[in-house]
Design an enzyme around this catalytic site. Structure first.
Site, short mmCIF file in Angstrom:
data_model
loop_
_atom_site.label_atom_id
_atom_site.label_comp_id
_atom_site.label_asym_id
_atom_site.label_seq_id
_atom_site.Cartn_x
_atom_site.Cartn_y
_atom_site.Cartn_z
N LEU A 46 0.87 -1.17 0.00
CA LEU A 46 0.00 0.00 0.00
C LEU A 46 0.91 1.23 0.00
O LEU A 46 1.93 1.25 0.70
CB LEU A 46 -0.87 0.02 1.26
CG LEU A 46 -2.22 -0.69 1.23
CD1 LEU A 46 -2.88 -0.60 2.60
CD2 LEU A 46 -3.13 -0.10 0.17
N ASP A 47 0.56 2.25 -0.76
CA ASP A 47 1.35 3.48 -0.77
C ASP A 47 1.42 4.08 0.62
O ASP A 47 0.50 3.90 1.43
CB ASP A 47 0.73 4.50 -1.72
CG ASP A 47 0.80 4.08 -3.18
OD1 ASP A 47 1.68 3.26 -3.51
OD2 ASP A 47 -0.03 4.55 -3.98
N PRO A 48 2.49 4.83 0.93
CA PRO A 48 2.55 5.51 2.23
C PRO A 48 1.32 6.37 2.51
O PRO A 48 0.85 6.44 3.65
CB PRO A 48 3.82 6.37 2.10
CG PRO A 48 4.69 5.59 1.18
CD PRO A 48 3.74 4.98 0.17
N ARG A 184 -5.11 5.74 -8.20
CA ARG A 184 -4.61 7.03 -8.69
C ARG A 184 -4.83 7.17 -10.20
O ARG A 184 -5.06 8.27 -10.69
CB ARG A 184 -3.13 7.20 -8.33
CG ARG A 184 -2.19 6.37 -9.13
CD ARG A 184 -0.74 6.61 -8.74
NE ARG A 184 -0.41 6.02 -7.46
CZ ARG A 184 0.64 6.38 -6.74
NH1 ARG A 184 1.43 7.35 -7.15
NH2 ARG A 184 0.91 5.79 -5.60
#
Length: 308
Positions: A46-48, A184
């Protein structure tokens, strides 16, 4: 002589509520240290920026992490209209900012239709996909860009949950999608279709395969238990290994068949499913691993858990 692993032999799946501004690997290492576990791995980054459901596999569960990596996911996200960034999310450098108060809720609703079902996506340069061994996001941070092939993904659900008008309108969406979907990219493509640009300003994963947010535990909650050295309570938070395989049919083996399977030998199972793979259990209900049919119609082991 094999090197002895440090830590406890912990087995199971922890549904972690990943905190914001931390990498998935950072969260994994902290959880592994809290559990003092011998072996652990996560099931896709998971992205930060993102929070929410991050299943972590401990011990024998790591053998089946691929099934969670390939599982469908669910997200709640906020898109900000009128602003584009280099990364497609709030962490990236702002590229353009043009007021988009003229974009109405009705326009957004109408445009969402084209992002449901089977769609093509070009992965972001800020994704973890690799190019010649290097993650794309590392190349992007060096100012490099490489050609990426579009990929087909499935958007099962895409709902507008809220619309907040303003100079830069914000929309809240709920998404259920197949593996490999980039939220995104949905935001960027939606912004492009609306003619105003957009980026992800909040992302929370609410589901990964069979696991949902209500099952998740924060690192702070885990640390409280570790401070009390309440390892039994920590272990009780782990989901059984076979929960990652809930979509597979189950086969129960006789006591004699279990012995043969554990030795790597195929066995005859009456009315065995014709599926490409299935879960194997003993008559006592113990999970043994995954099996499959060989060319002779016998059940053979494909991936087994280590048992005492």
């Amino acid at each position: 002589m094999a090197k002895r692993r440090r830590g406890r032999p912990v087995h199971g799946i922890l549904v972690l509520d990943k905190p914001i501004d931390k990498s998935s690997n950072w969260a994994l290492q902290v959880a592994k240290a809290i559990y003092n576990a011998q072996k652990a791995g996560h099931t896709g980054s998971l992205d930060p920026l993102a929070t929410g459901v991050l299943p972590l596999c401990f011990g024998e569960a790591t053998k089946f992490s691929q099934y969670l990596l390939n599982a469908n996911k669910a997200y709640r996200s906020t898109f900000t209209l009128g602003v584009t960034t280099a990364s497609g999310d709030a962490e990236g450098k702002v590229l353009t900012a043009e007021p988009a108060e003229h974009i109405s809720e009705q326009q957004v609703l109408a445009m969402l239709d084209q992002f449901r079902g089977s769609i093509e996506q070009v992965p972001s340069m800020y994704s973890a996909l690799k190019h010649e061994g290097q993650p794309l996001y590392k190349l992007a941070r060096k100012g490099l860009e490489v050609e990426r092939k579009s990929r087909r993904v499935e958007i099962f659900t895409l709902e507008l949950e809220a619309y907040r008008a303003g100079e830069y309108p914000e929309i809240d969406v709920y998404i259920e999608c197949s593996k490999g979907t980039y939220v995104r990219s949905i935001a960027e493509d939606l912004g492009a279709a609306l003619g105003c640009g957009a980026h992800v300003s909040m992302l929370n994963r609410t589901g990964a395969g069979p696991f949902v947010a209500s099952q998740s535990v924060s690192l702070a909650e885990l640390q409280v238990l570790r401070d009390r050295e309440a390892f039994d309570e920590l272990d009780a938070l782990l989901q059984p290994v076979d929960q990652a395989l809930g979509h597979l049919p189950a086969v129960t083996l006789s006591e004699a068949a279990v012995d043969y399977i554990k030795q790597g030998q195929p066995v005859m199972v009456p009315k065995a499913p014709s599926d490409s793979e299935f879960k194997l259990y003993s008559e006592q209900g113990s999970f043994l691993g995954i099996g499959e049919l060989n060319d002779d119609g016998l059940v053979k082991p494909r991936r087994l858990i280590a048992t005492n």
